[in-house]
Enzyme design. Structure first.
Site, PDB file in Angstrom:
ATOM      1  N   HIS A 105      -8.680  11.405  -1.094  1.00 42.72           N
ATOM      2  CA  HIS A 105      -8.168  10.158  -1.655  1.00 42.72           C
ATOM      3  C   HIS A 105      -7.993  10.360  -3.152  1.00 42.72           C
ATOM      4  O   HIS A 105      -8.875  10.941  -3.801  1.00 42.72           O
ATOM      5  CB  HIS A 105      -9.173   9.038  -1.379  1.00 42.72           C
ATOM      6  N   ARG A 123      -0.945   9.330  -0.400  1.00 45.41           N
ATOM      7  CA  ARG A 123      -2.197   9.791  -1.019  1.00 45.41           C
ATOM      8  C   ARG A 123      -2.175  11.275  -1.369  1.00 45.41           C
ATOM      9  O   ARG A 123      -2.736  11.690  -2.383  1.00 45.41           O
ATOM     10  CB  ARG A 123      -3.357   9.516  -0.069  1.00 45.41           C
ATOM     11  N   GLN A 155      -8.065  14.553   4.251  1.00 43.38           N
ATOM     12  CA  GLN A 155      -7.455  13.748   3.179  1.00 43.38           C
ATOM     13  C   GLN A 155      -8.371  13.626   1.966  1.00 43.38           C
ATOM     14  O   GLN A 155      -9.532  13.232   2.109  1.00 43.38           O
ATOM     15  CB  GLN A 155      -7.144  12.350   3.698  1.00 43.38           C
ATOM     16  N   LEU A 199     -15.495   5.433  -3.620  1.00 46.43           N
ATOM     17  CA  LEU A 199     -14.070   5.079  -3.541  1.00 46.43           C
ATOM     18  C   LEU A 199     -13.653   3.974  -4.504  1.00 46.43           C
ATOM     19  O   LEU A 199     -14.374   3.001  -4.699  1.00 46.43           O
ATOM     20  CB  LEU A 199     -13.719   4.641  -2.120  1.00 46.43           C
ATOM     21  N   GLU A 202      -7.345   1.824  -2.787  1.00 47.44           N
ATOM     22  CA  GLU A 202      -5.910   1.893  -3.058  1.00 47.44           C
ATOM     23  C   GLU A 202      -5.349   0.500  -3.348  1.00 47.44           C
ATOM     24  O   GLU A 202      -4.271   0.355  -3.908  1.00 47.44           O
ATOM     25  CB  GLU A 202      -5.216   2.517  -1.847  1.00 47.44           C
ATOM     26  N   PHE A 235       0.864  -1.185   0.000  1.00 50.36           N
ATOM     27  CA  PHE A 235       0.000   0.000   0.000  1.00 50.36           C
ATOM     28  C   PHE A 235       0.898   1.232   0.000  1.00 50.36           C
ATOM     29  O   PHE A 235       2.060   1.169   0.429  1.00 50.36           O
ATOM     30  CB  PHE A 235      -0.905   0.011   1.244  1.00 50.36           C
ATOM     31  N   HIS A 249     -12.095  12.118   1.692  1.00 52.22           N
ATOM     32  CA  HIS A 249     -12.108  10.744   2.181  1.00 52.22           C
ATOM     33  C   HIS A 249     -11.965  10.596   3.688  1.00 52.22           C
ATOM     34  O   HIS A 249     -12.652   9.789   4.305  1.00 52.22           O
ATOM     35  CB  HIS A 249     -10.953  10.013   1.496  1.00 52.22           C
ATOM     36  N   ARG A 259      -2.692  10.630   6.376  1.00 51.56           N
ATOM     37  CA  ARG A 259      -2.785   9.242   6.837  1.00 51.56           C
ATOM     38  C   ARG A 259      -2.341   8.274   5.751  1.00 51.56           C
ATOM     39  O   ARG A 259      -2.714   8.427   4.596  1.00 51.56           O
ATOM     40  CB  ARG A 259      -4.237   8.918   7.223  1.00 51.56           C
TER      41      ARG A 259
HETATM   42  C1  LIG Z   1     -14.895   3.512   1.072  1.00 56.69           C
HETATM   43  C2  LIG Z   1     -13.874   3.540   2.173  1.00 56.69           C
HETATM   44  C3  LIG Z   1     -12.876   2.601   2.200  1.00 56.69           C
HETATM   45  C4  LIG Z   1     -11.923   2.616   3.220  1.00 56.69           C
HETATM   46  N1  LIG Z   1     -10.942   1.667   3.247  1.00 56.69           N
HETATM   47  C5  LIG Z   1     -10.055   1.653   4.270  1.00 56.69           C
HETATM   48  C6  LIG Z   1      -9.070   0.630   4.365  1.00 56.69           C
HETATM   49  O1  LIG Z   1      -9.003  -0.280   3.545  1.00 56.69           O
HETATM   50  N2  LIG Z   1      -8.192   0.662   5.395  1.00 56.69           N
HETATM   51  C7  LIG Z   1      -8.230   1.641   6.350  1.00 56.69           C
HETATM   52  O2  LIG Z   1      -7.409   1.607   7.261  1.00 56.69           O
HETATM   53  N3  LIG Z   1      -9.171   2.613   6.298  1.00 56.69           N
HETATM   54  C8  LIG Z   1     -10.089   2.644   5.291  1.00 56.69           C
HETATM   55  N4  LIG Z   1     -11.049   3.619   5.249  1.00 56.69           N
HETATM   56  C9  LIG Z   1     -11.178   4.536   6.386  1.00 56.69           C
HETATM   57  C10 LIG Z   1     -11.860   3.821   7.548  1.00 56.69           C
HETATM   58  O3  LIG Z   1     -12.838   2.945   7.055  1.00 56.69           O
HETATM   59  C11 LIG Z   1     -12.544   4.795   8.508  1.00 56.69           C
HETATM   60  O4  LIG Z   1     -11.667   5.805   8.840  1.00 56.69           O
HETATM   61  C12 LIG Z   1     -12.945   4.047   9.777  1.00 56.69           C
HETATM   62  O5  LIG Z   1     -13.750   2.962   9.447  1.00 56.69           O
HETATM   63  C13 LIG Z   1     -13.653   4.935  10.761  1.00 56.69           C
HETATM   64  O6  LIG Z   1     -14.091   4.126  11.819  1.00 56.69           O
HETATM   65  P1  LIG Z   1     -14.748   4.743  13.122  1.00 56.69           P
HETATM   66  O7  LIG Z   1     -14.996   3.628  14.054  1.00 56.69           O
HETATM   67  O8  LIG Z   1     -13.940   5.904  13.579  1.00 56.69           O
HETATM   68  O9  LIG Z   1     -16.127   5.348  12.567  1.00 56.69           O
HETATM   69  P2  LIG Z   1     -17.341   4.649  11.753  1.00 56.69           P
HETATM   70  O10 LIG Z   1     -17.045   3.282  11.331  1.00 56.69           O
HETATM   71  O11 LIG Z   1     -17.779   5.589  10.717  1.00 56.69           O
HETATM   72  O12 LIG Z   1     -18.490   4.618  12.802  1.00 56.69           O
HETATM   73  C14 LIG Z   1     -19.105   5.796  13.225  1.00 56.69           C
HETATM   74  C15 LIG Z   1     -20.272   5.401  14.092  1.00 56.69           C
HETATM   75  O13 LIG Z   1     -20.751   6.553  14.758  1.00 56.69           O
HETATM   76  C16 LIG Z   1     -22.168   6.594  14.678  1.00 56.69           C
HETATM   77  N5  LIG Z   1     -22.588   7.984  14.853  1.00 56.69           N
HETATM   78  C17 LIG Z   1     -22.158   9.073  14.181  1.00 56.69           C
HETATM   79  N6  LIG Z   1     -22.738  10.164  14.682  1.00 56.69           N
HETATM   80  C18 LIG Z   1     -23.540   9.754  15.698  1.00 56.69           C
HETATM   81  C19 LIG Z   1     -24.407  10.408  16.600  1.00 56.69           C
HETATM   82  N7  LIG Z   1     -24.573  11.740  16.583  1.00 56.69           N
HETATM   83  N8  LIG Z   1     -25.092   9.669  17.493  1.00 56.69           N
HETATM   84  C20 LIG Z   1     -24.970   8.316  17.533  1.00 56.69           C
HETATM   85  N9  LIG Z   1     -24.146   7.648  16.708  1.00 56.69           N
HETATM   86  C21 LIG Z   1     -23.448   8.364  15.801  1.00 56.69           C
HETATM   87  C22 LIG Z   1     -22.487   5.975  13.345  1.00 56.69           C
HETATM   88  O14 LIG Z   1     -23.811   5.526  13.283  1.00 56.69           O
HETATM   89  C23 LIG Z   1     -21.462   4.831  13.335  1.00 56.69           C
HETATM   90  O15 LIG Z   1     -21.975   3.744  14.051  1.00 56.69           O
HETATM   91  C24 LIG Z   1     -11.994   3.616   4.215  1.00 56.69           C
HETATM   92  C25 LIG Z   1     -13.004   4.568   4.169  1.00 56.69           C
HETATM   93  C26 LIG Z   1     -13.937   4.537   3.160  1.00 56.69           C
HETATM   94  C27 LIG Z   1     -14.992   5.586   3.121  1.00 56.69           C
END
Ligand SMILES: Cc1cc2nc3c(=O)[nH]c(=O)nc-3n(C[C@H](O)[C@H](O)[C@H](O)COP(=O)(O)OP(=O)(O)OC[C@H]3O[C@@H](n4cnc5c(N)ncnc54)[C@H](O)[C@@H]3O)c2cc1C
Length: 571
Positions: A237, A285, A235, A251, A254, A122, A350, A385
């Protein structure tokens, strides 16, 4: 005076059920706490489920020379040394253990011939480091954590949105929210809270992010008095879909470049040779996004304003096995067969490197009892990142946040919820039904236009000042936003509160971007195109002071000699 509201009580309340929230909940439960987990969508629908390429962890299954030290150095270099070095160290050291633990809990990764977890290349990672499940890694991660968490006994509250944190003096007492389906209000009493709500991508027009990314957690923390850190680092992407218009921004993982994908402009030139001849498509990125953007701006873009990304030189069966989602995504949405021809791709908003300022060891914010992890928190990634470092971030710091929150809750007395604060929270939510301003959708569109055109990949003082003026003009519109209908499942009403969070955090991004007079990582100032040594030792801190948004700079904490030596040796 919580008698009027449906009320739940826990030691630790986790807001957000993505990777960070679930991992925090599992650990808090293991620490003996009663744990509640709230999420605004269904369990399993969090943004984490969309993660494709993999989890970065120096397991050395494929490249034997890999270890935490190299991962640490790659992360610091990728973040242009503005990272919280202690977070980068803990992350690199603990990620392999967190992945092994995931495997013990039932996650099925792709495997090497000898049965170890397979790892792929990556951008910005010296070695093959990303543990993956085809291009559906996030799904496996969330499935595993969810099974584990539910089986261990977490109380889950789905389709419930938190709109306010309730304070007790300087500390935290609980949270106020509503059920998305009925619109009824609900309050949560908690001794400690972990914010794991993700990022802010929906403030931009072209984004890979889902509807859930409206900066709620960052706004909740700011409004409760917490510091936000380095908000200018957003970021973009390099590879989102550019065509057809309905899926613009979606998306293109990568992993396509990790599996050998090649970028070309409309003249067939492999333009990364000009920008990073050593790493080419596997550059970081920020570099690849700027390269594609520049090719398009200079007239060498594809018919729909992007670059060509080609993986068709790999055997078709290999592409379908390693990138099944990409194969189907392009086939179904764009009628393109990626095993026989190139995709068209362009930058898409992203990920948020900035966010809630936290302590490296405990993930505690600047408010006692309030923790943050995952994309909502800041520090680990510095100015940019590396791909794969988010999923490992969720596991490492989700766990640390859950552990520290449970410990904190043990010695906290817990307090009654202040009725005045609850009334303010209720009035805030009901006000749009009494206003006669605009509907929220138009205001959201104007916010996205502003952030996309004035606070994008390339920035300058004129645009950023202009953006601040636009954001200022949006404030009275947001304050007067109206909504019709009832509180029963009313997405327009939900957006009225989300808009407030997005506007607030967009302002924090813009103010920080204006202040940082240099180009570093994802923050590119065309009027200050170089790295600046003094700015390289400075964090931008945003906090609320007397009702206004205040920005100050604080010196980055000096790195200990052993880590400095490590970086110097691996130059
Ligand atoms: C398409 C895509 C592909 C990606 N691929 C990769 C990858 O291969 N490798 C990598 O390392 N990263 C990747 N990323 C980045 C990574 O997926 C995210 O940064 C990460 O999943 C974020 O996780 P989190 O637990 O912080 O938040 P999230 O998984 O987004 O969870 C947020 C949670 O908060 C809740 N929430 C939000 N606001 C409120 C509120 N006001 N009240 C109650 N609940 C709320 C939502 O319902 C959800 O349950 C990717 C991102 C995208 C968009």
């Amino acid at each position: 005076m919580t008698a009027n509201y449906e009320t739940h009580e826990h030691d630790v309340l986790i807001i957000g059920a993505g990777g960070a929230g679930l991992r925090a909940a599992i650990e808090a439960l293991a620490g003996g706490a009663r744990v509640g987990l709230v999420c605004k969508s269904l369990l399993g629908k969090a943004h984490t489920v969309m993660a494709e390429g993999g989890i970065a962890a120096a397991m050395a299954n494929v490249d034997k020379a890999d270890d935490w030290r190299t991962h640490f150095c790659d992360t610091m270099r990728g973040g242009k040394f503005l990272n919280n070095w202690r977070m980068a160290q803990l992350h690199a050291q603990e990620a392999p253990e967190r992945v092994r633990e995931l495997e013990q809990w039932g996650a099925l990764f792709d495997r090497t011939d000898s049965g170890d977890i397979l790892q792929r290349a990556f951008g910005g990672h010296t070695f093959k480091r990303l543990c993956h499940v085809g291009d559906r890694t996030g799904l496996e991660l969330i499935r595993t954590l969810q099974d584990r968490g539910v089986q261990q006994g977490i109380d889950v509250f789905m389709e419930c949105t938190i709109t306010r944190l309730i304070k007790d003096g300087d500390g935290i007492a609980g949270a106020f929210g509503y059920w998305r389906e009925t619109g009824r209000f609900v309050v949560f009493k908690a001794k400690a809270i972990v914010i794991a709500t993700g990022g802010i991508g929906k403030a931009w027009k072209i984004t890979s992010n889902s509807w859930e990314y409206t900066a709620d957690g960052m706004a909740l923390a700011y409004e409760a008095g917490a510091d936000l850190l380095d908000m200018e680092f957003v970021q973009f992407h390099p590879t989102g879909m550019v065509w057809p218009p309905g899926v613009q921004g979606l998306l293109v993982t990568e992993a396509v470049r990790g599996e050998g994908g090649i970028l070309r402009n409309k003249n067939g030139e492999r333009f990364m040779e000009k920008h990073d001849p050593k790493r080419m498509e596997l550059s970081t990125r920020d570099v690849v996004a700027r390269a594609i953007y520049s090719e398009v701006r200079e007239g060498r873009g594809t018919p729909h304003g992007g670059a060509f990304l080609d993986i068709s030189h790999q055997p078709a069966e290999y592409v379908k096995k390693k990138l099944p989602s990409m194969y189907h995504q392009f086939k179904e949405l764009a009628d393109v067969d990626i095993t026989s021809g190139p995709m068209e791709v362009g930058p898409t908003c992203h990920y948020m490197m900035g966010g809630i300022r936290v302590d490296a060891e405990t993930a505690q914010s600047t408010i006692p009892g309030l923790y943050a992890a995952g994309e909502a928190a800041a520090g680990l990634h510095g100015a940019n990142r590396l791909g794969g470092n988010s999923l490992s971030d969720l596991l490492v710091f989700g766990r640390r946040a859950g552990k520290a929150a449970a410990e904190y809750a043990k010695s906290a007395a817990g307090s009654a919820l202040d009725s005045a604060q609850l009334e303010v929270a209720e009035r805030e939510m009901l006000a749009p039904f009494e206003h006669n301003g605009e509907y929220p959708y138009e205001i959201h569109r104007d916010l996205q236009e502003t952030m996309q055109s004035l606070v994008g990949i390339f920035r300058n003082e004129k645009d950023l000042r202009n953006a601040l003026e636009h954001l200022e003009q949006l404030k009275p519109r947001v304050n007067q936003v109206r909504i019709d209908g009832s509180r029963m499942f009313n997405p327009g009403w939900h957006l009225t509160r989300d808009l407030k969070s997005m506007l607030l955090i967009s302002e924090a991004v813009t103010r920080s971007a204006l202040a940082r007079q240099e180009s570093r990582g994802a923050h590119s100032r065309i009027d200050y195109p170089k790295l600046d040594e003094a700015w390289g030792k400075m964090n931008n801190i945003i906090s609320e002071q007397g009702g206004t948004m205040a920005l100050r700079q604080e010196a980055v904490r000096e790195m200990p000699a052993d880590l400095q030596k490590l970086l110097a040796e691996t130059k």
